[in-house]
Design an enzyme around this catalytic site. Structure first.
Site, short mmCIF file in Angstrom:
data_model
loop_
_atom_site.label_atom_id
_atom_site.label_comp_id
_atom_site.label_asym_id
_atom_site.label_seq_id
_atom_site.Cartn_x
_atom_site.Cartn_y
_atom_site.Cartn_z
N ARG A 1 0.34 8.92 -2.63
CA ARG A 1 -0.59 8.86 -1.49
C ARG A 1 0.17 8.21 -0.34
O ARG A 1 0.48 7.02 -0.39
CB ARG A 1 -1.83 8.05 -1.87
CG ARG A 1 -2.86 7.93 -0.76
CD ARG A 1 -4.04 7.05 -1.21
NE ARG A 1 -5.06 6.98 -0.19
CZ ARG A 1 -5.05 6.14 0.84
NH1 ARG A 1 -4.07 5.29 0.98
NH2 ARG A 1 -6.03 6.17 1.72
N LYS B 1 2.13 -0.60 2.85
CA LYS B 1 1.33 -1.79 2.54
C LYS B 1 2.07 -3.09 2.84
O LYS B 1 3.30 -3.12 2.94
CB LYS B 1 0.82 -1.70 1.11
CG LYS B 1 -0.24 -0.59 1.03
CD LYS B 1 -1.28 -0.76 0.00
CE LYS B 1 -2.38 0.28 0.25
NZ LYS B 1 -3.09 0.67 -0.95
#
Ligand code: HH2
Length: 263
Positions: free
Chosen positions: A238, A203
């Site tokens: 994840r 991210k």
């Protein structure tokens, strides 16, 4: 949980697995590398993304879910649309991962009418506008109480607590400081009573810290975050890069840390 984006436009791997055959091959590689769950998504929810038609989203994910479920793999469907979730369950998905945190009653119904698991994620607003100046008084407290409230909504609808995992939703209406505060509070959030999902892989805030602009190159920062989260009690990681993450977890395990929070 290995990420499988069957999309042309995901933020780090858009287009790479848009074709069903390429997607299924990549899923198999992630399973061989140690993934227990494959999270199949057909709609990019990156900041600024436009909503997709449900028919198009279903057409992307269903062939992949069917093929993987037929092979006996545990598949989760990353969707915020009830029609897609329902069709994915019929195709064999075992988990519904909803980035809008089951705020739509029809999504709650789909889970309640089935036996599957679900991931409740926190998102401030909608993908189109969520990164436009997100504000909180206390991000950890507000995200935690939202997640508990949504888990309660599911519980009221008859969903057993055992079937629910929670996720603070890094990058979904959060600044770099908000993401870091949530990450620092992993142990606190892991103690809320539900398995905690850590979904920080590649991210933007990792790029901001490390200076790595290309999202696909954010491996080292992503593994560092995954290890931190696992050591602090996150139960589901994840990630895009399964093999290096699993290898790092093996080292953590060998050190006697408790990467799965099972102590
Ligand atoms: N992040 C993304 C998608 N789904 N699900 C959960 N539970 N938590 C997350 O943080 C999360 C998620 C966005 O990442 P990615 O799937 O890599 O990209 P895109 O939305 O662009 O397809």
């Amino acid at each position: 949980m290995g990420i499988l984006n069957v999309t042309p436009d995901s933020f780090s791997d858009g287009g790479q697995f848009a074709d069903s055959r390429a997607a299924i091959c990549h899923a198999r590689e992630m399973i061989t590398a140690g993934a227990d769950i494959i999270d199949v998504g057909g709609e990019s929810t990156r900041p600024g993304s436009d909503e997709l038609s449900e028919a198009e989203e279903a057409a992307r994910v269903l062939p992949v879910i069917t093929a993987l479920a037929d092979e006996g793999q545990v598949v989760s469907v990353d969707t915020r649309h009830a029609s897609v979730a329902k069709a994915a369950l019929a195709a064999g998905a075992a988990i519904i991962n909803d980035v809008s945190g089951f705020r739509v009653p029809a999504m709650v119904e789909v889970v309640a009418e089935s036996e599957v698991g679900c991931v409740v994620m926190h998102m401030l607003g909608e993908p189109k506008s969520m990164q436009a100046n997100p504000e909180y008084n206390d991000v950890v407290a507000e995200v935690s109480s939202y997640l508990l409230a949504q888990a309660e909504v599911l519980g009221q609808a008859g969903v057993d607590k055992q079937r629910i995992a929670i996720d603070p939703g890094p990058g979904f209406g959060k600044t770099r400081e908000h993401n870091l505060a949530l990450l620092r509070a992993t142990a606190k959030m892991a103690a809320l009573g539900y398995p905690l999902v850590a979904a920080y892989s590649r991210k933007a805030f990792i790029g901001a810290i490390t200076g790595v602009q290309d999202a696909a190159q954010r491996l080292a920062g992503s593994v560092a975050v995954a290890l931190w989260a696992a050591a602090q009690g996150a139960r589901i990681l994840r990630v895009h890069d399964v093999r290096p993450t699993v290898e790092a977890l093996r080292v953590l395990e060998a050190l006697g840390a408790d990467p799965y929070g099972t102590a």
